[in-house]
Design an enzyme around this catalytic site. Sequence first.
Site, mmCIF file in Angstrom:
data_model
loop_
_atom_site.group_PDB
_atom_site.id
_atom_site.type_symbol
_atom_site.label_atom_id
_atom_site.label_comp_id
_atom_site.label_asym_id
_atom_site.label_seq_id
_atom_site.Cartn_x
_atom_site.Cartn_y
_atom_site.Cartn_z
ATOM 1 N N CYS A 1 7.702 6.076 -1.772
ATOM 2 C CA CYS A 1 6.814 5.399 -0.743
ATOM 3 C C CYS A 1 6.842 4.009 -0.604
ATOM 4 O O CYS A 1 6.412 3.309 0.193
ATOM 5 C CB CYS A 1 5.446 6.018 -0.957
ATOM 6 S SG CYS A 1 4.616 5.524 -2.296
ATOM 7 N N ARG B 1 -3.427 -5.667 0.373
ATOM 8 C CA ARG B 1 -3.983 -4.459 -0.326
ATOM 9 C C ARG B 1 -5.411 -4.095 -0.067
ATOM 10 O O ARG B 1 -6.161 -5.097 0.358
ATOM 11 C CB ARG B 1 -3.450 -4.268 -1.699
ATOM 12 C CG ARG B 1 -1.837 -4.164 -1.871
ATOM 13 C CD ARG B 1 -1.637 -4.017 -3.626
ATOM 14 N NE ARG B 1 -0.254 -4.169 -3.697
ATOM 15 C CZ ARG B 1 0.478 -2.994 -3.709
ATOM 16 N NH1 ARG B 1 -0.092 -1.995 -2.962
ATOM 17 N NH2 ARG B 1 1.753 -2.948 -3.876
ATOM 18 N N LYS C 1 2.326 11.369 2.279
ATOM 19 C CA LYS C 1 2.860 10.043 2.145
ATOM 20 C C LYS C 1 3.130 9.401 0.652
ATOM 21 O O LYS C 1 4.120 8.809 0.395
ATOM 22 C CB LYS C 1 2.382 9.334 3.128
ATOM 23 C CG LYS C 1 3.069 7.698 3.059
ATOM 24 C CD LYS C 1 2.446 6.819 4.315
ATOM 25 C CE LYS C 1 1.126 6.442 3.991
ATOM 26 N NZ LYS C 1 0.767 5.486 5.083
ATOM 27 N N ASP C 2 1.919 9.945 -0.066
ATOM 28 C CA ASP C 2 1.939 9.083 -1.613
ATOM 29 C C ASP C 2 2.389 10.259 -2.510
ATOM 30 O O ASP C 2 2.417 9.674 -3.782
ATOM 31 C CB ASP C 2 0.361 8.834 -1.699
ATOM 32 C CG ASP C 2 -0.047 7.891 -0.577
ATOM 33 O OD1 ASP C 2 0.688 7.031 -0.257
ATOM 34 O OD2 ASP C 2 -1.302 8.035 -0.423
ATOM 35 N N ARG D 1 -9.253 -4.375 4.066
ATOM 36 C CA ARG D 1 -8.236 -5.140 5.001
ATOM 37 C C ARG D 1 -8.751 -5.640 6.268
ATOM 38 O O ARG D 1 -8.165 -6.559 6.676
ATOM 39 C CB ARG D 1 -7.075 -4.005 5.371
ATOM 40 C CG ARG D 1 -6.391 -3.679 3.948
ATOM 41 C CD ARG D 1 -5.049 -2.697 4.283
ATOM 42 N NE ARG D 1 -4.714 -2.143 2.858
ATOM 43 C CZ ARG D 1 -3.498 -1.502 2.760
ATOM 44 N NH1 ARG D 1 -2.545 -1.430 3.889
ATOM 45 N NH2 ARG D 1 -3.405 -0.893 1.746
ATOM 46 N N ALA E 1 1.608 -3.913 2.821
ATOM 47 C CA ALA E 1 2.112 -3.715 1.576
ATOM 48 C C ALA E 1 3.291 -2.858 1.487
ATOM 49 O O ALA E 1 3.877 -2.389 0.615
ATOM 50 C CB ALA E 1 1.031 -3.122 0.569
ATOM 51 N N SER E 2 3.653 -2.699 2.673
ATOM 52 C CA SER E 2 4.708 -1.676 2.957
ATOM 53 C C SER E 2 5.942 -2.335 3.147
ATOM 54 O O SER E 2 6.333 -3.167 4.173
ATOM 55 C CB SER E 2 4.714 -0.625 4.367
ATOM 56 O OG SER E 2 5.544 0.096 4.372
ATOM 57 N N LEU E 3 7.245 -2.378 2.186
ATOM 58 C CA LEU E 3 8.456 -2.578 2.583
ATOM 59 C C LEU E 3 9.349 -1.953 3.922
ATOM 60 O O LEU E 3 9.840 -2.498 4.651
ATOM 61 C CB LEU E 3 9.484 -2.351 1.444
ATOM 62 C CG LEU E 3 9.084 -3.206 0.151
ATOM 63 C CD1 LEU E 3 9.976 -2.761 -0.874
ATOM 64 C CD2 LEU E 3 9.332 -4.601 0.546
ATOM 65 N N ARG E 4 8.757 -0.695 4.111
ATOM 66 C CA ARG E 4 9.271 0.019 5.596
ATOM 67 C C ARG E 4 8.803 -0.861 6.631
ATOM 68 O O ARG E 4 9.373 -1.124 7.549
ATOM 69 C CB ARG E 4 8.701 1.173 5.404
ATOM 70 C CG ARG E 4 8.841 2.154 6.750
ATOM 71 C CD ARG E 4 8.136 3.427 6.850
ATOM 72 N NE ARG E 4 6.723 3.275 6.721
ATOM 73 C CZ ARG E 4 5.906 2.962 7.929
ATOM 74 N NH1 ARG E 4 6.562 2.876 9.152
ATOM 75 N NH2 ARG E 4 4.654 2.893 7.716
ATOM 76 N N ARG E 5 7.482 -1.115 6.705
ATOM 77 C CA ARG E 5 6.866 -1.813 7.711
ATOM 78 C C ARG E 5 7.468 -3.279 8.001
ATOM 79 O O ARG E 5 7.924 -3.912 8.874
ATOM 80 C CB ARG E 5 5.564 -1.914 7.571
ATOM 81 C CG ARG E 5 4.629 -0.554 8.090
ATOM 82 C CD ARG E 5 3.379 -0.685 7.942
ATOM 83 N NE ARG E 5 2.597 0.654 8.049
ATOM 84 C CZ ARG E 5 1.597 1.384 7.501
ATOM 85 N NH1 ARG E 5 1.304 0.365 6.403
ATOM 86 N NH2 ARG E 5 1.198 2.284 7.972
ATOM 87 N N ASN F 1 -8.573 -0.930 0.387
ATOM 88 C CA ASN F 1 -9.015 -0.068 1.466
ATOM 89 C C ASN F 1 -9.147 -0.525 2.813
ATOM 90 O O ASN F 1 -8.921 -1.854 3.070
ATOM 91 C CB ASN F 1 -10.214 0.588 1.107
ATOM 92 C CG ASN F 1 -11.551 -0.070 0.902
ATOM 93 O OD1 ASN F 1 -11.683 -1.295 1.705
ATOM 94 N ND2 ASN F 1 -12.409 0.257 0.104
ATOM 95 N N VAL F 2 -9.232 0.281 3.703
ATOM 96 C CA VAL F 2 -9.308 -0.149 5.145
ATOM 97 C C VAL F 2 -10.177 -1.084 5.625
ATOM 98 O O VAL F 2 -10.007 -2.030 6.222
ATOM 99 C CB VAL F 2 -9.499 1.186 6.086
ATOM 100 C CG1 VAL F 2 -9.666 0.712 7.835
ATOM 101 C CG2 VAL F 2 -8.186 1.994 6.057
#
Length: 254
Positions: free
Chosen positions: A169, A76, A8-9, A82, A55-59, A78-79
């Site tokens: 991405c 932003r 994905k990256d 967040r 942080a995703s424009l897709r989402r 790490n998991v």
Amino acid sequence: ALPLFSMKDVPTWLVPGTVLPCTLPREDTRDVFISANPAYKTIKDLPDGSVIGSASLRRQAQILAQNPTLKVVNFRGNVQTRLRKLEDGEVDATLLAHAGLIRMEMTDFLTSVIEMDEMIPAVSQGAIGIQCREDDEKSLKYIAALNHPETKSCVDCERAFLAALDGNCRTPIAGQAVIEGGVLKFKGLLAKEDGTEIVRAESSGDPKDAVKIGTEAGEKLKAESPHLIEAFQLSGEEQMLVAPVKAKQAAAKA
């Protein structure tokens, strides 16, 4: 040593002289919804004006297409970071890739899995690839045995779709290919960041034509909606809000 990447990256265009000849078996490609509030099980459960961290424009585009009153803020870290921000109340909910939580053995934190008819995942989500020099015959020989042909065909199709749209991405583009009954089936979309416009493409064919299928789907959307391509090339991530705490406070006052 050979580099392994979350596909994905990986940039849409590779460094000259390098190739991605191997893709490992793919994990679940879907997104997940996470909220600290037990009353919120899905995006549709969120009250108007709720704040979602991503942080995703897709989402962002697909969320706002469902409910334009929601506020999507740049989120932003790490998991673990967040999830801590979520527990601290900076946002009402967040979305993550299911694959990442599975690999980190952290699926206990997810609230629900989002089906693809509600949100199409990112191009290459859930896939891991191995890169090497195109003239490194020894490495090419060894990693060929690790390649998962079905996953590679799907990822090649999705990346061809992204390349045809001049995307990466960080753009509001989604694409997902699956192979069912020996047929590769692809779904993709191109969106405006605020979710007010989404155009979609679907195509299918022989897995050996994966790149052709993805390219043609991307070219179709590019021809139909050139203004969307121009918009994200000019705007980029500036369309994302940047202060989750301030956005949450503003939403509470509204």
